[in-house]
Design a protein around this motif. Sequence first.
Motif, PDB file in Angstrom:
ATOM      1  N   GLU A 251       0.869  -1.169   0.000  1.00 16.69           N
ATOM      2  CA  GLU A 251       0.000   0.000   0.000  1.00 16.69           C
ATOM      3  C   GLU A 251       0.910   1.225   0.000  1.00 16.69           C
ATOM      4  N   SER A 252       0.867   1.984  -1.096  1.00 17.31           N
ATOM      5  CA  SER A 252       1.807   3.078  -1.287  1.00 17.31           C
ATOM      6  C   SER A 252       1.091   4.409  -1.388  1.00 17.31           C
ATOM      7  N   PRO A 253       1.367   5.360  -0.488  1.00 10.55           N
ATOM      8  CA  PRO A 253       0.773   6.692  -0.597  1.00 10.55           C
ATOM      9  C   PRO A 253       1.126   7.388  -1.913  1.00 10.55           C
ATOM     10  N   GLN A 254       2.330   7.128  -2.405  1.00 12.70           N
ATOM     11  CA  GLN A 254       2.741   7.757  -3.670  1.00 12.70           C
ATOM     12  C   GLN A 254       1.868   7.286  -4.814  1.00 12.70           C
ATOM     13  N   VAL A 255       1.545   5.996  -4.830  1.00 13.30           N
ATOM     14  CA  VAL A 255       0.676   5.465  -5.875  1.00 13.30           C
ATOM     15  C   VAL A 255      -0.724   6.074  -5.770  1.00 13.30           C
ATOM     16  N   GLY A 256      -1.252   6.156  -4.543  1.00 11.39           N
ATOM     17  CA  GLY A 256      -2.571   6.731  -4.369  1.00 11.39           C
ATOM     18  C   GLY A 256      -2.625   8.174  -4.816  1.00 11.39           C
ATOM     19  N   ALA A 257      -1.595   8.959  -4.469  1.00 13.01           N
ATOM     20  CA  ALA A 257      -1.573  10.364  -4.859  1.00 13.01           C
ATOM     21  C   ALA A 257      -1.459  10.512  -6.376  1.00 13.01           C
ATOM     22  N   THR A 258      -0.678   9.668  -7.020  1.00 12.01           N
ATOM     23  CA  THR A 258      -0.520   9.764  -8.469  1.00 12.01           C
ATOM     24  C   THR A 258      -1.821   9.404  -9.176  1.00 12.01           C
ATOM     25  N   ARG A 259      -2.498   8.359  -8.716  1.00  3.57           N
ATOM     26  CA  ARG A 259      -3.769   7.982  -9.338  1.00  3.57           C
ATOM     27  C   ARG A 259      -4.826   9.078  -9.146  1.00  3.57           C
ATOM     28  N   ALA A 260      -4.881   9.698  -7.947  1.00  3.63           N
ATOM     29  CA  ALA A 260      -5.839  10.778  -7.716  1.00  3.63           C
ATOM     30  C   ALA A 260      -5.531  11.977  -8.615  1.00  3.63           C
ATOM     31  N   ARG A 263      -6.744  11.227 -12.143  1.00  2.10           N
ATOM     32  CA  ARG A 263      -8.206  11.373 -12.257  1.00  2.10           C
ATOM     33  C   ARG A 263      -8.595  12.843 -12.315  1.00  2.10           C
ATOM     34  N   GLN A 264      -7.948  13.667 -11.527  1.00  3.08           N
ATOM     35  CA  GLN A 264      -8.233  15.100 -11.526  1.00  3.08           C
ATOM     36  C   GLN A 264      -7.831  15.722 -12.858  1.00  3.08           C
ATOM     37  N   ALA A 265      -6.694  15.303 -13.394  1.00  2.00           N
ATOM     38  CA  ALA A 265      -6.231  15.858 -14.661  1.00  2.00           C
ATOM     39  C   ALA A 265      -7.159  15.466 -15.803  1.00  2.00           C
ATOM     40  N   LEU A 266      -7.678  14.244 -15.775  1.00  2.00           N
ATOM     41  CA  LEU A 266      -8.614  13.829 -16.814  1.00  2.00           C
ATOM     42  C   LEU A 266      -9.898  14.667 -16.758  1.00  2.00           C
ATOM     43  N   ALA A 267     -10.355  15.006 -15.524  1.00  2.50           N
ATOM     44  CA  ALA A 267     -11.549  15.853 -15.391  1.00  2.50           C
ATOM     45  C   ALA A 267     -11.295  17.243 -15.968  1.00  2.50           C
ATOM     46  N   ARG A 268     -10.096  17.784 -15.748  1.00  2.00           N
ATOM     47  CA  ARG A 268      -9.760  19.083 -16.309  1.00  2.00           C
ATOM     48  C   ARG A 268      -9.756  19.044 -17.835  1.00  2.00           C
ATOM     49  N   SER A 299      -5.094  26.164 -22.343  1.00  2.00           N
ATOM     50  CA  SER A 299      -5.402  25.421 -21.122  1.00  2.00           C
ATOM     51  C   SER A 299      -5.712  23.964 -21.415  1.00  2.00           C
ATOM     52  N   LEU A 300      -6.392  23.701 -22.522  1.00  2.00           N
ATOM     53  CA  LEU A 300      -6.671  22.323 -22.903  1.00  2.00           C
ATOM     54  C   LEU A 300      -5.381  21.570 -23.189  1.00  2.00           C
ATOM     55  N   THR A 301      -4.456  22.224 -23.891  1.00  2.00           N
ATOM     56  CA  THR A 301      -3.173  21.574 -24.209  1.00  2.00           C
ATOM     57  C   THR A 301      -2.381  21.273 -22.933  1.00  2.00           C
ATOM     58  N   GLU A 302      -2.345  22.220 -22.003  1.00  2.00           N
ATOM     59  CA  GLU A 302      -1.618  22.001 -20.750  1.00  2.00           C
ATOM     60  C   GLU A 302      -2.230  20.863 -19.936  1.00  2.00           C
ATOM     61  N   SER A 303      -3.547  20.751 -19.935  1.00  2.00           N
ATOM     62  CA  SER A 303      -4.203  19.666 -19.196  1.00  2.00           C
ATOM     63  C   SER A 303      -3.853  18.310 -19.790  1.00  2.00           C
ATOM     64  N   ARG A 304      -3.785  18.229 -21.103  1.00  2.00           N
ATOM     65  CA  ARG A 304      -3.421  16.964 -21.759  1.00  2.00           C
ATOM     66  C   ARG A 304      -1.967  16.590 -21.445  1.00  2.00           C
ATOM     67  N   ILE A 305      -1.077  17.577 -21.377  1.00  2.00           N
ATOM     68  CA  ILE A 305       0.327  17.297 -21.038  1.00  2.00           C
ATOM     69  C   ILE A 305       0.425  16.756 -19.611  1.00  2.00           C
ATOM     70  N   THR A 306      -0.354  17.337 -18.702  1.00  2.00           N
ATOM     71  CA  THR A 306      -0.355  16.849 -17.325  1.00  2.00           C
ATOM     72  C   THR A 306      -0.824  15.397 -17.256  1.00  2.00           C
ATOM     73  N   VAL A 307      -1.849  15.053 -18.019  1.00  2.00           N
ATOM     74  CA  VAL A 307      -2.335  13.671 -18.059  1.00  2.00           C
ATOM     75  C   VAL A 307      -1.251  12.733 -18.556  1.00  2.00           C
ATOM     76  N   ALA A 325     -12.122   8.740 -18.029  1.00  2.00           N
ATOM     77  CA  ALA A 325     -12.560   9.972 -17.373  1.00  2.00           C
ATOM     78  C   ALA A 325     -13.963   9.797 -16.826  1.00  2.00           C
ATOM     79  N   PRO A 326     -14.296  10.459 -15.699  1.00  2.00           N
ATOM     80  CA  PRO A 326     -15.654  10.371 -15.146  1.00  2.00           C
ATOM     81  C   PRO A 326     -16.665  10.996 -16.089  1.00  2.00           C
ATOM     82  N   GLN A 327     -17.882  10.453 -16.081  1.00  2.00           N
ATOM     83  CA  GLN A 327     -18.932  10.923 -16.976  1.00  2.00           C
ATOM     84  C   GLN A 327     -19.890  11.849 -16.233  1.00  2.00           C
ATOM     85  N   ASP A 328     -20.185  12.999 -16.852  1.00  2.00           N
ATOM     86  CA  ASP A 328     -21.189  13.946 -16.351  1.00  2.00           C
ATOM     87  C   ASP A 328     -20.945  14.316 -14.887  1.00  2.00           C
ATOM     88  N   GLY A 329     -19.687  14.583 -14.580  1.00  2.06           N
ATOM     89  CA  GLY A 329     -19.364  15.067 -13.241  1.00  2.06           C
ATOM     90  C   GLY A 329     -19.397  14.016 -12.169  1.00  2.06           C
TER      91      GLY A 329
END
Length: 544
Positions: A251-260, A263-268, A299-307, A325-329
């Motif tokens: 159980e790795s906090p680093q893995v959990g933080a990276t996955r979160a 997910r946030q970057a995909l929403a952006r 901003s769209l390009t920067e979000s894709r780079i982060t992903v 990516a999550p659907q409809d919020g």
Amino acid sequence: MNTKRRRWSPTLTSLCLLLPLLGSLAACNGQDPGAARATCSPHELAACPFCEPSLIERLDICPEHGIPEALCVTCRPELEAAFRTENDWCGGHDVPESQCGKCNDGIEYDATAEVRAAPPPAITPSEPTPEGRPSDAPPAETGRAQSSTPDVRVVVSPSDVPRARRPPAVSCDTERSLVIFANDDVAEQAGLRYAQVNSSPLRATLSVPARISYDPRRYARLAPRAPGIVREVRVELGSVVKAGQVLAVLESPQVGATRASLRQALARVQQWERNAGREAGLLEQGLTTEQKALHAEISLTESRITVDALRLELNLLGLDSELKAPQDGATSGRSLGSDANGSALPLLAPFDGEVIEMSAVLGESVPGDKILVAVADTARMCATLDVAPTDVDLMRAGTTVLLQAQGYPDQPVAGRVTWVAPQIDERTRTVEVRAEFDNPSGLLRAGGFGTARIITRDGEAALLVPKDAVQWEGCCNVAFVRLSTREFEPRKLLLGHDTGAAYEVLDGLADGETVVTQGSFLLMTELRKGSIGAGCCEIDSLGG
């Protein structure tokens, strides 16, 4: 071309030289062959190289002066009287005439050459200073080396190359000589014996020590790619595993933080895709500015780079980064899979094999560099062979090797040479050779030792000469070919494999020729008599 012809007659002096070598008499005074002789009568020496020429080869070279030990006047001052008795003394330089390089150019052993010792090796103050050449220093090269100081010749000790492996000297004129007996009966009286040189199948092996190890391409020591806490251990020592099988889960906090963060970057990305589309439509209608539309695209390009960066980080951690990516919020982690937003970090087997080390403990907090599991494919093993530098020329990739592991002398395992090191090990002064072996039965175990027999010749035809026929002339190996009952021609030899009773002849003899075996040393002394004083035969220079 002039040819030296050496005529030998069975005088009393010559018989004094011949008969001790053949074992028929122990000395010139007729002692029993098994009795030890205190001193020789002519020279009053305990070990006389003139009455017992075999001492010259047996004692080898004096490492301090580069001259045969048996003939070194510096180490053995008592030899001076013997050299003077043999009329072999240079009064101008106080050395034997046969060793005086100042009076005779091109002689093999020069007692007038200045000798400069090699500089001592660097040592720590706590170590005692060794005397002479250190035991772990590399052997010196054969011959003389030019010093940086003008007009100084440095004599160094011979190399480690065995005499049988040394090539003939290019400048040697041994083959221009011919030993001729006075009549046909001399050879029989001297007890000469002969053998014919023939071509025979040769199977040659070289035995060397071996250290067994795992195949480095099929041996892995696995550590987690991120710090964490051990939550599951799914294997144990000796478990047979398949490639991709889960061995342990952290159980790795680093893995959990990276996955979160992913997910946030995909929403952006989804948000900026909608904003960029809306701004583009408004711009066409003239209801927004070009600056706002451009800001949405950036901003769209920067979000894709982060992903992309976060997906790469998960890939480096050995995890799947193909998240949806999550659907409809939607914010539930279920839309990303069962562990899409979790912190689990599995440890996977890289290939099929067996668990040979295990240090994972449930609940332990481990850093990212701690080895938890080691896996090896024991069906294929390696061995490191320590080969002498003089035998490296026999090694080739693909050469067959038979490995006998300690404890299993009657169960050799066959393998192949895969690599020969290009350098000599500074500590062992050997060359490392790597070989691979199939090990389905598990006979070979890493860390074990054994003996490797490298098959260097596998039944190829080779020309063989008996060992008794080969003599060291001083600069090359020679054999004497019988031309007639009175004439014997010396031949320089290039020798190959040592079978124990014979040498392989690479050059110098032809199939079917007859060579002298017993008594060949007598003929060799006639060639070298210039180095040990006056000989027993007359020498004529005849035009050829």
